[in-house]
Design a protein around this motif. Structure first.
Motif, mmCIF file in Angstrom:
data_model
loop_
_atom_site.group_PDB
_atom_site.id
_atom_site.type_symbol
_atom_site.label_atom_id
_atom_site.label_comp_id
_atom_site.label_asym_id
_atom_site.label_seq_id
_atom_site.Cartn_x
_atom_site.Cartn_y
_atom_site.Cartn_z
ATOM 1 N N VAL A 38 -40.459 -16.811 45.760
ATOM 2 C CA VAL A 38 -39.711 -17.677 44.791
ATOM 3 C C VAL A 38 -38.127 -17.983 45.178
ATOM 4 O O VAL A 38 -37.470 -17.070 45.566
ATOM 5 C CB VAL A 38 -39.806 -17.037 43.279
ATOM 6 C CG1 VAL A 38 -38.916 -17.955 42.208
ATOM 7 C CG2 VAL A 38 -41.172 -16.825 42.933
ATOM 8 N N ILE A 39 -37.881 -19.188 45.250
ATOM 9 C CA ILE A 39 -36.386 -19.562 45.172
ATOM 10 C C ILE A 39 -35.481 -19.238 44.212
ATOM 11 O O ILE A 39 -35.713 -19.828 43.096
ATOM 12 C CB ILE A 39 -36.314 -20.821 45.791
ATOM 13 C CG1 ILE A 39 -36.900 -21.299 46.859
ATOM 14 C CG2 ILE A 39 -34.932 -21.249 46.043
ATOM 15 C CD1 ILE A 39 -37.110 -22.881 47.301
ATOM 16 N N VAL A 40 -34.826 -18.200 44.169
ATOM 17 C CA VAL A 40 -33.938 -17.559 43.002
ATOM 18 C C VAL A 40 -32.498 -18.199 43.254
ATOM 19 O O VAL A 40 -31.668 -17.886 42.213
ATOM 20 C CB VAL A 40 -33.852 -16.278 43.067
ATOM 21 C CG1 VAL A 40 -35.344 -15.867 42.677
ATOM 22 C CG2 VAL A 40 -33.531 -15.323 44.258
ATOM 23 N N LYS A 63 -29.178 -25.349 38.727
ATOM 24 C CA LYS A 63 -28.554 -24.136 38.306
ATOM 25 C C LYS A 63 -28.333 -23.490 37.267
ATOM 26 O O LYS A 63 -28.821 -24.171 36.202
ATOM 27 C CB LYS A 63 -26.987 -24.720 38.830
ATOM 28 C CG LYS A 63 -26.812 -25.076 40.079
ATOM 29 C CD LYS A 63 -25.400 -25.246 40.605
ATOM 30 C CE LYS A 63 -24.756 -26.337 39.939
ATOM 31 N NZ LYS A 63 -23.224 -26.640 40.488
ATOM 32 N N THR A 64 -28.402 -22.150 37.155
ATOM 33 C CA THR A 64 -28.455 -21.287 36.187
ATOM 34 C C THR A 64 -27.264 -20.293 36.106
ATOM 35 O O THR A 64 -26.938 -19.888 37.400
ATOM 36 C CB THR A 64 -29.762 -20.737 35.628
ATOM 37 O OG1 THR A 64 -29.581 -19.867 34.684
ATOM 38 C CG2 THR A 64 -30.223 -19.889 36.989
ATOM 39 N N LYS A 65 -26.762 -19.930 35.079
ATOM 40 C CA LYS A 65 -25.822 -18.472 35.053
ATOM 41 C C LYS A 65 -26.511 -17.370 35.123
ATOM 42 O O LYS A 65 -25.729 -16.455 35.196
ATOM 43 C CB LYS A 65 -24.943 -18.835 33.865
ATOM 44 C CG LYS A 65 -24.042 -19.808 34.040
ATOM 45 C CD LYS A 65 -22.992 -20.303 32.742
ATOM 46 C CE LYS A 65 -22.108 -21.425 33.007
ATOM 47 N NZ LYS A 65 -21.119 -21.563 31.917
ATOM 48 N N ALA A 66 -28.022 -17.417 34.725
ATOM 49 C CA ALA A 66 -28.564 -16.349 34.341
ATOM 50 C C ALA A 66 -29.628 -15.973 35.777
ATOM 51 O O ALA A 66 -30.548 -16.462 35.818
ATOM 52 C CB ALA A 66 -29.601 -16.261 33.231
ATOM 53 N N PHE A 81 -27.264 -19.414 41.705
ATOM 54 C CA PHE A 81 -28.412 -19.128 41.205
ATOM 55 C C PHE A 81 -29.022 -20.287 40.351
ATOM 56 O O PHE A 81 -28.403 -21.125 39.938
ATOM 57 C CB PHE A 81 -28.236 -17.931 40.540
ATOM 58 C CG PHE A 81 -27.843 -16.713 41.123
ATOM 59 C CD1 PHE A 81 -28.922 -16.016 41.796
ATOM 60 C CD2 PHE A 81 -26.530 -16.182 41.070
ATOM 61 C CE1 PHE A 81 -28.393 -14.712 42.561
ATOM 62 C CE2 PHE A 81 -26.151 -14.914 41.378
ATOM 63 C CZ PHE A 81 -26.790 -14.378 42.530
ATOM 64 N N ILE A 82 -30.409 -20.351 40.632
ATOM 65 C CA ILE A 82 -31.277 -21.513 40.335
ATOM 66 C C ILE A 82 -32.218 -20.937 39.234
ATOM 67 O O ILE A 82 -32.810 -19.805 39.485
ATOM 68 C CB ILE A 82 -31.895 -22.669 41.249
ATOM 69 C CG1 ILE A 82 -32.784 -21.671 41.945
ATOM 70 C CG2 ILE A 82 -30.547 -23.027 42.214
ATOM 71 C CD1 ILE A 82 -33.780 -22.820 42.917
ATOM 72 N N GLU A 83 -32.879 -21.892 38.593
ATOM 73 C CA GLU A 83 -33.844 -21.600 37.598
ATOM 74 C C GLU A 83 -35.125 -21.151 38.761
ATOM 75 O O GLU A 83 -35.369 -21.856 39.479
ATOM 76 C CB GLU A 83 -34.605 -22.738 36.713
ATOM 77 C CG GLU A 83 -33.282 -22.972 35.611
ATOM 78 C CD GLU A 83 -33.533 -21.940 34.519
ATOM 79 O OE1 GLU A 83 -34.514 -21.331 34.664
ATOM 80 O OE2 GLU A 83 -32.462 -21.918 33.607
ATOM 81 N N PRO A 84 -35.971 -20.369 38.381
ATOM 82 C CA PRO A 84 -36.825 -19.748 39.395
ATOM 83 C C PRO A 84 -38.156 -20.590 39.391
ATOM 84 O O PRO A 84 -39.398 -20.284 39.097
ATOM 85 C CB PRO A 84 -37.328 -18.330 39.055
ATOM 86 C CG PRO A 84 -37.110 -18.228 37.687
ATOM 87 C CD PRO A 84 -35.936 -19.193 37.296
ATOM 88 N N VAL A 85 -38.297 -21.735 39.481
ATOM 89 C CA VAL A 85 -39.353 -22.835 39.455
ATOM 90 C C VAL A 85 -39.843 -23.427 40.546
ATOM 91 O O VAL A 85 -41.186 -24.036 40.741
ATOM 92 C CB VAL A 85 -38.970 -23.875 38.391
ATOM 93 C CG1 VAL A 85 -38.554 -23.489 37.040
ATOM 94 C CG2 VAL A 85 -37.737 -24.777 39.162
ATOM 95 N N LEU A 86 -39.191 -23.013 41.635
ATOM 96 C CA LEU A 86 -39.755 -23.578 43.133
ATOM 97 C C LEU A 86 -40.169 -22.633 44.061
ATOM 98 O O LEU A 86 -39.608 -21.176 43.772
ATOM 99 C CB LEU A 86 -38.824 -24.359 43.833
ATOM 100 C CG LEU A 86 -38.399 -25.708 43.159
ATOM 101 C CD1 LEU A 86 -37.221 -26.435 44.008
ATOM 102 C CD2 LEU A 86 -39.478 -26.567 42.992
#
Length: 330
Positions: free
Chosen positions: A216-218, A268-271, A283-288
């Motif tokens: 997963v790309i995080v 992008k996400t802050k979490a 950091f990005i949403e773990p969707v890819l």
């Protein structure tokens, strides 16, 4: 006058009900090809594992995780309708071939449309390597040699979107050496006397020229070149969580680096999805999910000499590398 029978003719009634879905048989990674007359060898295709379900009124294409991707493979579905069968389930791999006839995962992903691509979905072909159901009969209880005997007349010699994955009669060690020399991902060895069993086991074995898995790309680290990608940050599954396992900073062209950076910027996400503090990380949403080729694992559980091979959606969870399976030994 004889009373009409209420029973349907025997040849129109299926002997076995057609499964709505079959969990695929998965190969176990080993270091060397098995030897002996009971083993057959095939090229290890570099694509998406799919099952093609041919039914009287429709064709369905299911992924390894059970998602219906019929709409993503229109040429395969269309060609499957032309096969001389009433009902069937074919197991195999969807691929895009390069100019040397080798399957290329990156080309496949671009044909599926996540990134800009010169390849259309019509470039995707399906190499069938097993037959699980045919005209009312469940074949999974039969040995592989019998399933292949029934499969080959259906798809051998075809040049459309549905083709046969050939078995190679050769010494396993020699076939593996030649496969690696020609830039292939590796080979698959299958025991010809075994039935089809869902899940991972020793009856199918894979021998790879290099290790390769899905992560997963995080997040990512920006390049010093404005607008480009420096490094992908990757996570693996551990139970219900994601764990950081390092990153990769090679494997993309100048153009692809820019396209990936643009794609990830929009997620992008802050979490963070993993427990990681890293200066400069985005950091990005773990969707890819990234397909990554690597040499080994470090003692602290990070990927060694990782190289990017392709990207896909996370929706088909089944292929994401899991530390909980004990596959990685540090």
């Amino acid at each position: 006058m004889a009373k009409a029978s209420s029973k349907k003719p025997r040849d129109t009634a299926p002997i076995d009900p057609m499964p709505a879905r079959v969990d695929p048989c998965l190969a176990t990674l080993v270091d060397k090809p098995p030897k002996g007359p009971d083993w057959a060898y095939e090229v290890k295709w570099d694509g998406h594992r799919i099952a093609v379900h041919i039914e009287p009124s429709r064709v369905r294409i299911l992924t390894r995780g059970g998602y219906d991707w019929t709409g993503k493979f229109p040429s395969i579905a269309d060609d499957a309708r032309r096969l001389a069968v009433k009902t069937a389930i074919l197991d195999g791999e969807a691929v895009v071939l390069d100019d040397k006839g080798r399957s290329d995962f990156g080309m496949l992903q671009r044909a599926l449309g996540r990134l800009p691509s010169p390849y259309e979905s019509g470039a995707i072909v399906f190499f069938a390597f097993d037959l699980l159901y045919l005209d009312g009969r469940d074949l999974r209880r039969l040995p592989l040699r019998e399933r292949r005997r029934l499969l080959e007349p259906l798809v051998a010699g075809r040049e459309g979107a549905v083709r046969l994955s050939d078995e190679v009669q050769a010494d396993g060690d020699e076939f593996f050496r030649v496969a690696c020399e020609h830039g292939l991902e590796g080979i698959i060895a299958k025991h010809v006397e075994e039935p089809y069993r869902s899940g991972r086991g020793e009856w199918w074995q894979k021998i790879t020229c290099k290790r390769r898995d899905s992560f997963v790309i995080v997040g990512f680290e920006p390049s010093t070149v404005p607008g480009h990608l420096g490094r992908l940050l990757l996570g693996a599954r551990q139970g219900n969580d994601l764990v950081y396992v390092g990153g990769c900073g090679t494997g993309w062209s100048h153009e692809l680096s820019r396209e990936l950076r643009k794609l990830l910027e929009g997620m992008k996400t802050k979490a963070p999805a993993v427990a990681l503090r890293r200066k400069g990380a985005v950091f990005i949403e773990p969707v890819l999910v990234a397909e990554v080729e690597y040499r080994a694992w470090t003692d602290d559980g990070k990927l060694r000499h990782a190289s990017f091979k392709g990207i896909r959606e996370r929706e088909d969870e089944a292929a994401i590398f899991s530390l909980s399976d004990g596959t990685a030994k540090f």
